[in-house]
Design an enzyme around this catalytic site. Structure first.
Site, short mmCIF file in Angstrom:
data_model
loop_
_atom_site.label_atom_id
_atom_site.label_comp_id
_atom_site.label_asym_id
_atom_site.label_seq_id
_atom_site.Cartn_x
_atom_site.Cartn_y
_atom_site.Cartn_z
N ARG A 120 57.05 46.10 6.92
CA ARG A 120 58.36 46.58 6.47
C ARG A 120 59.42 46.30 7.53
O ARG A 120 59.19 46.49 8.73
CB ARG A 120 58.30 48.08 6.16
CG ARG A 120 57.41 48.36 4.95
CD ARG A 120 57.50 49.80 4.46
NE ARG A 120 56.50 50.03 3.43
CZ ARG A 120 56.67 49.73 2.13
NH1 ARG A 120 57.82 49.23 1.71
NH2 ARG A 120 55.70 49.96 1.26
N ASP A 121 60.57 45.84 7.04
CA ASP A 121 61.71 45.55 7.93
C ASP A 121 62.20 46.86 8.55
O ASP A 121 62.30 47.89 7.89
CB ASP A 121 62.83 44.88 7.12
CG ASP A 121 63.85 44.21 8.01
OD1 ASP A 121 63.94 42.97 7.99
OD2 ASP A 121 64.57 44.93 8.74
N ILE A 122 62.53 46.80 9.83
CA ILE A 122 62.96 48.00 10.57
C ILE A 122 64.35 48.46 10.11
O ILE A 122 64.70 49.62 10.30
CB ILE A 122 62.93 47.72 12.09
CG1 ILE A 122 62.81 48.99 12.89
CG2 ILE A 122 64.15 46.89 12.53
CD1 ILE A 122 62.46 48.78 14.35
N VAL A 143 65.74 36.27 14.14
CA VAL A 143 64.43 36.23 14.79
C VAL A 143 63.82 34.86 14.51
O VAL A 143 63.63 34.48 13.34
CB VAL A 143 63.50 37.35 14.27
CG1 VAL A 143 62.12 37.24 14.91
CG2 VAL A 143 64.10 38.73 14.55
N HIS A 156 61.78 37.07 3.63
CA HIS A 156 62.20 38.42 3.24
C HIS A 156 61.81 38.66 1.78
O HIS A 156 62.08 37.81 0.91
CB HIS A 156 63.72 38.56 3.33
CG HIS A 156 64.30 38.49 4.70
ND1 HIS A 156 64.67 39.62 5.42
CD2 HIS A 156 64.61 37.42 5.50
CE1 HIS A 156 65.19 39.25 6.58
NE2 HIS A 156 65.16 37.91 6.66
N ASN A 182 66.00 32.88 5.83
CA ASN A 182 67.24 32.58 6.55
C ASN A 182 66.91 31.52 7.61
O ASN A 182 65.89 31.64 8.30
CB ASN A 182 67.79 33.83 7.23
CG ASN A 182 68.25 34.88 6.23
OD1 ASN A 182 68.72 34.53 5.14
ND2 ASN A 182 68.14 36.13 6.59
N HIS A 203 59.96 33.73 8.71
CA HIS A 203 59.64 34.93 7.92
C HIS A 203 60.31 34.82 6.57
O HIS A 203 61.42 34.31 6.44
CB HIS A 203 60.08 36.21 8.63
CG HIS A 203 61.49 36.19 9.13
ND1 HIS A 203 61.86 35.55 10.30
CD2 HIS A 203 62.62 36.72 8.63
CE1 HIS A 203 63.15 35.70 10.50
NE2 HIS A 203 63.65 36.40 9.50
P1 5GP Z 1 66.54 37.33 10.03
O1 5GP Z 1 67.92 37.89 10.27
O2 5GP Z 1 66.06 36.55 11.23
O3 5GP Z 1 66.41 36.58 8.75
O4 5GP Z 1 65.61 38.59 9.84
C1 5GP Z 1 65.03 39.27 10.89
C2 5GP Z 1 64.69 40.64 10.37
O5 5GP Z 1 63.84 41.26 11.31
C3 5GP Z 1 65.90 41.57 10.19
O6 5GP Z 1 66.00 41.97 8.82
C4 5GP Z 1 65.60 42.74 11.12
O7 5GP Z 1 65.99 43.98 10.59
C5 5GP Z 1 64.10 42.64 11.32
N1 5GP Z 1 63.63 43.14 12.58
C6 5GP Z 1 64.18 42.92 13.81
N2 5GP Z 1 63.47 43.53 14.76
C7 5GP Z 1 62.43 44.16 14.13
C8 5GP Z 1 61.34 44.96 14.60
O8 5GP Z 1 61.16 45.21 15.79
N3 5GP Z 1 60.47 45.44 13.66
C9 5GP Z 1 60.63 45.17 12.32
N4 5GP Z 1 59.73 45.68 11.48
N5 5GP Z 1 61.65 44.42 11.86
C10 5GP Z 1 62.53 43.92 12.75
#
Ligand code: 5GP
Ligand code: ZN
Length: 114
Positions: A29-31, A96, A102, A87, A100
């Protein structure tokens, strides 16, 4: 990669709310959830972006996408529907740099995305 947040989640070094894992994939799950259900599906292998997938990764990429659909079904979102998003880099909003997917569900999504 030693300094990658999602590699650390995949190895268990950093805790996460894991909903699925196998030898190739981890889903958690996303944080900072953007929908009632917001799950990230990642390969255990460190691949930075969608640009970095090679022909050898095609099976893995298929597993990743199919698994997002199966998790959505398992959580009861198949009929109402859901959204899946990769993304990529700055314009894609990637923050990140470990590939990944979503999975967002539990509310109607808008289009076009911001
Ligand atoms: P991006 O913006 O790279 O597509 O998505 C990265 C996602 O990772 C974001 O939705 C963010 O909320 C999530 N995220 C960042 N740090 C952490 C973490 O430490 N744990 C979890 N579970 N999600 C994270
Ligand atoms: Zn990584």
């Amino acid at each position: 990669m030693s300094d990658c947040l999602f590699c650390k989640i995949a190895s268990g070094e950093i805790p996460a709310d894991i909903v699925y894992q196998d030898a190739q994939l981890v889903a958690f799950r996303d944080i900072n959830p953007q929908a009632p259900t917001h799950i990230l599906v990642i390969p255990r292998q460190h691949i930075e972006t969608l640009n970095d997938l090679s022909a050898d990764d095609e099976h893995l990429a298929g597993q990743l996408v199919r698994r997002a659909g199966l998790i959505a079904q398992t959580l009861g979102h198949a009929d109402a529907g859901y959204r899946t998003v990769f993304n990529c880099n700055v314009h894609g909003g990637q923050t990140v740099f470990h590939l990944h997917l979503h999975l967002l569900a539990g509310r109607p999504m808008t289009w076009p995305p911001g």
